[in-house]
Design a protein around this motif. Sequence first.
Motif, PDB file in Angstrom:
ATOM      1  N   ARG A  91     -40.929  11.824 -29.578  1.00 21.09           N
ATOM      2  CA  ARG A  91     -41.440  10.693 -30.200  1.00 21.09           C
ATOM      3  C   ARG A  91     -42.681  10.570 -30.163  1.00 21.09           C
ATOM      4  O   ARG A  91     -43.312  10.704 -29.108  1.00 21.09           O
ATOM      5  CB  ARG A  91     -40.752   9.468 -29.369  1.00 21.09           C
ATOM      6  CG  ARG A  91     -39.277   9.516 -29.322  1.00 21.09           C
ATOM      7  CD  ARG A  91     -38.539   8.114 -28.705  1.00 21.09           C
ATOM      8  NE  ARG A  91     -38.825   8.049 -27.302  1.00 21.09           N
ATOM      9  CZ  ARG A  91     -38.640   6.923 -26.584  1.00 21.09           C
ATOM     10  NH1 ARG A  91     -38.205   5.904 -27.136  1.00 21.09           N
ATOM     11  NH2 ARG A  91     -39.007   7.039 -25.298  1.00 21.09           N
ATOM     12  N   PRO A  92     -43.232  10.183 -31.213  1.00 29.60           N
ATOM     13  CA  PRO A  92     -44.694   9.862 -31.560  1.00 29.60           C
ATOM     14  C   PRO A  92     -45.154   8.712 -30.980  1.00 29.60           C
ATOM     15  O   PRO A  92     -44.321   7.782 -30.504  1.00 29.60           O
ATOM     16  CB  PRO A  92     -44.949   9.724 -33.181  1.00 29.60           C
ATOM     17  CG  PRO A  92     -43.736   9.421 -33.512  1.00 29.60           C
ATOM     18  CD  PRO A  92     -42.486   9.879 -32.579  1.00 29.60           C
ATOM     19  N   LEU A  93     -46.386   8.637 -30.647  1.00 35.23           N
ATOM     20  CA  LEU A  93     -46.851   7.091 -30.115  1.00 35.23           C
ATOM     21  C   LEU A  93     -47.101   6.146 -31.173  1.00 35.23           C
ATOM     22  O   LEU A  93     -47.798   6.589 -32.341  1.00 35.23           O
ATOM     23  CB  LEU A  93     -48.489   7.478 -29.461  1.00 35.23           C
ATOM     24  CG  LEU A  93     -49.274   6.320 -28.856  1.00 35.23           C
ATOM     25  CD1 LEU A  93     -49.906   6.600 -27.871  1.00 35.23           C
ATOM     26  CD2 LEU A  93     -50.240   5.799 -30.186  1.00 35.23           C
ATOM     27  N   THR A  94     -46.602   5.122 -31.118  1.00 34.54           N
ATOM     28  CA  THR A  94     -46.846   4.290 -32.079  1.00 34.54           C
ATOM     29  C   THR A  94     -47.432   2.770 -31.598  1.00 34.54           C
ATOM     30  O   THR A  94     -47.084   2.527 -30.250  1.00 34.54           O
ATOM     31  CB  THR A  94     -45.324   3.873 -32.799  1.00 34.54           C
ATOM     32  OG1 THR A  94     -44.489   3.371 -31.729  1.00 34.54           O
ATOM     33  CG2 THR A  94     -45.091   5.047 -33.399  1.00 34.54           C
ATOM     34  N   VAL A  95     -48.058   2.002 -32.454  1.00 30.09           N
ATOM     35  CA  VAL A  95     -48.436   0.596 -32.078  1.00 30.09           C
ATOM     36  C   VAL A  95     -46.965  -0.246 -31.586  1.00 30.09           C
ATOM     37  O   VAL A  95     -46.085  -0.320 -32.274  1.00 30.09           O
ATOM     38  CB  VAL A  95     -49.125   0.012 -33.041  1.00 30.09           C
ATOM     39  CG1 VAL A  95     -49.567  -1.437 -32.909  1.00 30.09           C
ATOM     40  CG2 VAL A  95     -50.363   1.004 -33.483  1.00 30.09           C
TER      41      VAL A  95
END
Length: 429
Positions: free
Chosen positions: A337-341
């Motif tokens: 999972r990517p880092l997202t705002v």
Amino acid sequence: MTAVVETPAQRQMDLLRFATAGSVDDGKSTLIGRLLYDSKAIFTDQLEAVEATSRSRGDEYTNLALLTDGLRAEREQGITIDVAYRYFATPRRKFIIADTPGHIQYTRNMVTGASTADLALILVDARKGLVEQSRRHAFLCSLLRVPHLVLCVNKMDLVDYSQEVFERIADEFTSFAAKLEAPDLTVIPISALHGDNLVSRSENMPWYEGPSLLHHLEHVHIASDRNLVDVRFPVQYVIRPQSTTVADYRGYAGQVASGVLKPGDEVMVLPSGFTTKITHIETADGPLREAYPPMSVTIRLADEIDIARGDMICRPNNAPAVAQDIEAMICWMDETRPLTVGGKYSIKHTTRSARTVVRGLQYRLDVNTLHRDESATSLALNEIGRVKLRTTVPLLADEYRRNRTTGGFIIIDEATNRTVGAGMIIEAG
């Protein structure tokens, strides 16, 4: 009167942590194997096992890289995947080596290995010169504030020990490093396979007048790299013995992050802001006159103050920021999972834990070109970017450029408890 014992301090000051970095097949594992072999830091049975494996692979020589490429997948592919830590010592100094991978997909492993290093060895192949990975690793070492860089131009035997080739690569790297924050740079021509300029000066390169690699590692001055000005002591554990003979004993254990602590010093405890004085500094070996990084000690104070794990002892007029809003450079380490705002995570900073939410992503950084992509909305595996975080409780933080210990943190996925990011604080407040 109790005798003062200061044995741990000198032992720790004589330790050099260094990381190796470079592109694939530049010879990092061979270099470390050669250092271990030439410094007689390997056992006979280890050497025999490496010799047997080399023969079974059809190698015409003892492949010393096998001393560090311990994972089966690494040996099968002929690459380094994991960060391999190795220890060796000479009469002058003790060493911990972090052998970090060269592949671009293992940037997170490289960050992990270099984050605690005093020095970084960047290897380049003399035949290829500087490649993208060379610049990438130099930038990462600069980002991680590794105080000393050593560029090893390896495989000089394959370019006939050419002074011209060496100087061309050295000049190119020096001009690139000038754009980075690299306070100390040394360039050494070597052949890891044959041992040229590793332990002793090579007769094959009489034009080179500098030190051998091991001589440089033994003599590089690292004591002044530690921050001895800003007192930072994150409390790790409160010691309250149950014995009735020491019922009033209350000690605060932890590792000195920076500064020098002495009995009699006036200190302040954060986040409460109460001030008191140090009465005793103790270790398992007995009391100390002073404590400095990276010593692990127990501190006793004159007053009974409510102090818990995650609090910090500092100087009244020299305190870290007490902040819930921080800006940081983050290397993302999660492949799923990517880092997202808007993402919510746990954050671990010194001995303090909190929850955090990503308030904004200012840009994603291309570490090859140093280009900033301000349109980025996420950080995927191995990507680096500048983010804004908001924490549930205040962090007691410094800028990473000033203090690597109180300026660094890790991000943890609350669902899996896996470390998914490593951060360096740019601004807190």
